[in-house]
Enzyme design. Structure first.
Site, PDB file in Angstrom:
ATOM      1  CG  PHE A 146      40.527  38.228  46.210  1.00 55.22           C
ATOM      2  CD1 PHE A 146      39.483  36.942  45.984  1.00 55.22           C
ATOM      3  CD2 PHE A 146      41.711  38.660  44.974  1.00 55.22           C
ATOM      4  CE1 PHE A 146      39.474  36.722  44.954  1.00 55.22           C
ATOM      5  CE2 PHE A 146      41.393  38.565  43.737  1.00 55.22           C
ATOM      6  CZ  PHE A 146      40.283  37.291  43.867  1.00 55.22           C
ATOM      7  CB  ILE A 147      38.340  44.073  50.536  1.00 54.81           C
ATOM      8  CG1 ILE A 147      36.694  43.520  50.260  1.00 54.81           C
ATOM      9  CG2 ILE A 147      38.426  44.916  49.682  1.00 54.81           C
ATOM     10  CD1 ILE A 147      35.468  45.131  50.465  1.00 54.81           C
ATOM     11  CD  GLU A 153      46.853  39.396  46.321  1.00 56.95           C
ATOM     12  OE1 GLU A 153      46.777  39.072  45.581  1.00 56.95           O
ATOM     13  OE2 GLU A 153      46.732  39.371  47.565  1.00 56.95           O
ATOM     14  CG  HIS A 175      37.922  37.445  39.952  1.00 59.19           C
ATOM     15  ND1 HIS A 175      37.412  37.000  40.519  1.00 59.19           N
ATOM     16  CD2 HIS A 175      38.984  38.144  39.642  1.00 59.19           C
ATOM     17  CE1 HIS A 175      39.212  36.453  40.558  1.00 59.19           C
ATOM     18  NE2 HIS A 175      39.079  36.718  40.011  1.00 59.19           N
ATOM     19  CD  GLU A 213      44.689  38.755  49.494  1.00 61.37           C
ATOM     20  OE1 GLU A 213      44.436  37.941  50.595  1.00 61.37           O
ATOM     21  OE2 GLU A 213      44.717  38.654  48.056  1.00 61.37           O
TER      22      GLU A 213
END
Ligand code: TPP
Lengths: 325, 355
Positions: free
Chosen positions: A86-87, A29, A129, A60
């Protein structure tokens, strides 16, 4: 030699490999025009074109799954997951699909992918994050896990990761991206995956750390030195495979150890390191090996992260504990 | 009332079909151009697949196969869609899509090994363009986009096809894949075999969408619905999609309306969620009967042909199950050695515990 911060060193590694091997690709992204939210890939699209460095839609699992499919066809994707939290969206594709590709296909296919992600606290980022999720990855057979602590290592390890024919989870500590510059050779060089580094020699206690915590450990060691305590500091560099030999060598000398990790305490990297020390070096120990880690809470909002994260003082206190055991 | 221009409308879709239930051509415009030899080959493969499925179910009951998902009823979908491809096109299957793999070149004994949980089952020969069957529903749909992107980047006129079910079309990976295919205009075919049930969950509880084919609209790719009990219609739909893909026109989502005559897997009981009436209704659409009638009318097939192929299939299956049974057993050190290209020291140590 050039002076680079860690972010520039990682970029330089990718540039070297994009140049060397036409199968290397970068996608994720916002990695294209602006070079990602941290500018790690800045300039690479301009230099290598949109065919090699490109933005994807925001998804993702698809980024990781695209990498898996391309990996089966001989491409060597560097897939960026914008932030570590976000994994989870991509875990099946990373930990199941990529990590099992060689095993499931009996060697017919492999997944020569580098999954890059920034992680790590102390930078007052938004929720989800900055968490340290490397422990999850260690429970995944088939995936190598690298966490560099400085620009020189970051470049050499990234080049090794890109050339590796198995998937590598490459975790870049946010707080180290621009923390300091160091000498980094031009062109290509590699650092072997699975080799730890003794960054500071000492004879009284071994402090084992990785990523940002290497710097916390060194700061603690410098403090301790003032009271005559000589701490050896080991930077793991690679969490899987773990270089237990270097750790055991050190413990034979110091007979005491602590492990420092930024992640929550339970069942993480430190627990694994201690288990392996028990298996390989228990007779060399004069005291139990202690952990300095984040508490087992959700990673907190920015307001209290500085007290949540391990500090040199907490590391020094643990060292005193093992010395006085 | 006239349509409001600011509201998105999707018109109902009618499935593409070529043959009537009696095997007469009702849509000559969609009849794929196939020689008599090819028509016979397609029938051969469908009859073979049915006989092999029958045999596999028995082998399963005897404990000679492991996990097996029956396919009978879906022969037109599976055999037809694979037949419409070239050998260098790639097949990314779900767990039920073993026939496509085998007709694309995977040796049958390896399919049996896969079923038994033997690693060699997934060790696809180098010249066979398939991935091993996928257990995680939807994961393979994304792999197909990656493979298609590889073809596109290398300027190869190849296509990746991937299969999932009506249940699979609800997974996030499915939407992400469709969207990627649309955004990157990838040469990929998403074949959704809508056999009415995801394990026991009926289609009407799977989605509020009026069809799965409609889901293509939002992704900006072509959506098609096809009568999956009509092998000629399936061939037509997949050939057209492959041609579009090769011409750089991007991806197609094909909803294949089909039915599995048997339960979801060997371990469930279809009478709990299906009615006899429904089963009887679908039995009338049996793809083997329908296409068989077409061929009989053309003088290309007889009942004796069916019997002959069944015997041949039985013999072949027996030979391959024996080969699977005779294959060297897996070992833990062997598994350990397949984790990485080079086995790291810590795993070498773990191997020692098993030697
Ligand atoms: C991610 C995931 N969730 C759940 C399952 C369990 N599961 C196996 S098959 C199946 C139903 C699949 O239905 P469908 O996609 O319609 O395929 P069909 O078997 O009907 O062809 C489920 C829920 C799974 N394998 N993977």
């Amino acid at each position: 030699m050039a002076q680079m911060n860690m972010l520039e060193a990682i970029r330089d590694a990718m540039r070297v490999e994009l140049k060397r091997d036409p199968n290397v690709l970068i996608f994720g992204e916002d990695v294209g025009k602006v070079g990602g939210v941290f500018r790690v890939t800045e300039g690479l699209q301009e230099e290598f074109g949109e065919e090699r460095v490109f933005d994807t839609p925001l998804a993702e699992s698809a980024i990781a799954g695209l990498a898996v499919g391309m990996g089966t066809q001989g491409f060597r994707p560097i897939a960026e997951i914008q932030f570590v939290g976000f994994i989870y969206e991509a875990l099946d594709q990373m930990f199941v699909q990529a990590a099992r590709m060689r095993y499931r296909s009996g060697g017919r296919y492999n997944a020569p992918i580098v999954f890059r992600t920034p992680f790590g606290g102390g930078v007052k980022a938004a929720e989800l994050h900055t968490d340290s999720l490397e422990g999850l990855a260690l429970q995944t057979p088939g995936m190598k896990v690298i966490v560099p602590s400085n620009p020189y290592d970051a470049k050499g390890l990234m080049i090794s990761a890109i050339r590796d024919n198995d998937p590598v989870f490459f975790m870049e500590h946010l707080n180290l991206y621009r923390k300091f510059k160091a000498e980094v050779p031009e062109g290509e060089y590699t650092i072997e995956i699975g080799k730890a580094n003794v960054v500071r020699e000492g004879s009284d206690v071994t402090i084992i750390a990785y990523g940002m915590m290497v710097h916390t450990a060194v700061a603690a060691a410098e403090e301790l030195e003032k009271s005559g305590i000589k701490a050896e500091v080991i930077d793991l560099r690679t969490l899987l495979p773990l270089d237990i030999d270097t750790i055991v060598e050190s413990i034979k000398k110091t007979n005491r150890a602590i492990v420092v990790q930024e992640a929550q305490k339970t069942s993480g990297v430190a627990a694994e390191v201690i288990a392996q020390i028990n298996e390989k070096a228990i007779l060399h120990l004069e005291a139990p090996v202690l952990r300095v880690a984040g508490p087992d809470t959700v990673y907190p909002f920015a307001l209290i992260e500085d007290t949540w994260l391990p500090t040199p003082a907490r590391v020094a206190a643990a060292v005193h504990k093992v010395l006085e055991f | 009332m006239s349509k409001q221009p600011h509201v998105v409308h999707a018109d109902p879709v009618t499935p593409l079909s070529v043959l009537s239930l009696d095997g007469d051509v009702v849509n000559p415009d969609f009849l794929p151009a196939l020689s008599d030899e090819q028509l016979k080959e397609i029938m051969y493969r469908m009859v073979f697949t049915r006989a092999w499925d029958d045999r596999a179910v028995n082998l399963g009951r005897q404990g000679r196969l492991g996990f097996y998902a029956p396919v009978s009823g879906q022969e037109a979908s599976m055999v037809g869609s694979e037949y419409a491809l070239n050998k260098d096109d790639y097949v990314c299957p779900g767990y039920r899509d073993i026939p496509q793999l085998v007709w694309h070149g995977l040796p049958l004994y390896q399919a049996f090994l896969y079923s038994r949980g033997h690693q060699h089952g997934g060790q696809v020969p180098a010249d066979v363009n398939v991935l091993m069957p996928q257990i995680i529903i939807g994961a393979q749909v994304l792999h197909a986009t990656g493979i298609a992107m590889a073809f596109k980047k290398r300027g190869e006129k190849r296509v990746a096809i991937t299969y999932t079910g009506d249940g699979g079309s609800s997974e996030g990976d499915f939407y992400e894949a469709l969207n990627f295919a649309g955004a990157f205009k990838l040469p990929v075919i998403f074949a959704v075999q809508n056999n009415g049930y995801a394990i026991t969950t009926p289609f009407k509880k799977q989605t509020g969408a009026q069809s799965i084919a409609h889901k293509a609209v939002a992704a900006g790719i072509q959506g098609v619905q096809v009568d999956g009990m009509d092998v000629l219609a399936v061939i037509k739909a997949v050939s057209d999609a492959a041609e579009r893909a090769r011409n750089g026109e991007g991806a197609t989502l094909i909803e294949i309306l089909t039915y599995r005559f048997r339960p979801h897997s060997m371990s469930d009981d279809a009478t709990k969620y299906r009615t006899k009436d429904e089963e009887a209704e679908w039995a009338l659409k049996d793809p083997l009967i329908r296409f068989g009638k077409y061929l009989e009318k053309k003088g290309l097939w007889t009942e004796e042909d069916t019997d002959r192929v069944k015997e041949e299939a039985k013999a072949t299956v027996n030979e391959h199950i024996k080969k699977a049974e005779a294959t060297e057993k897996m070992t833990v050190p062997g598994l350990i050695d397949s984790m990485f290209e080079t086995t790291p020291a810590y795993l070498e140590e773990q191997k020692a515990d098993f030697q």
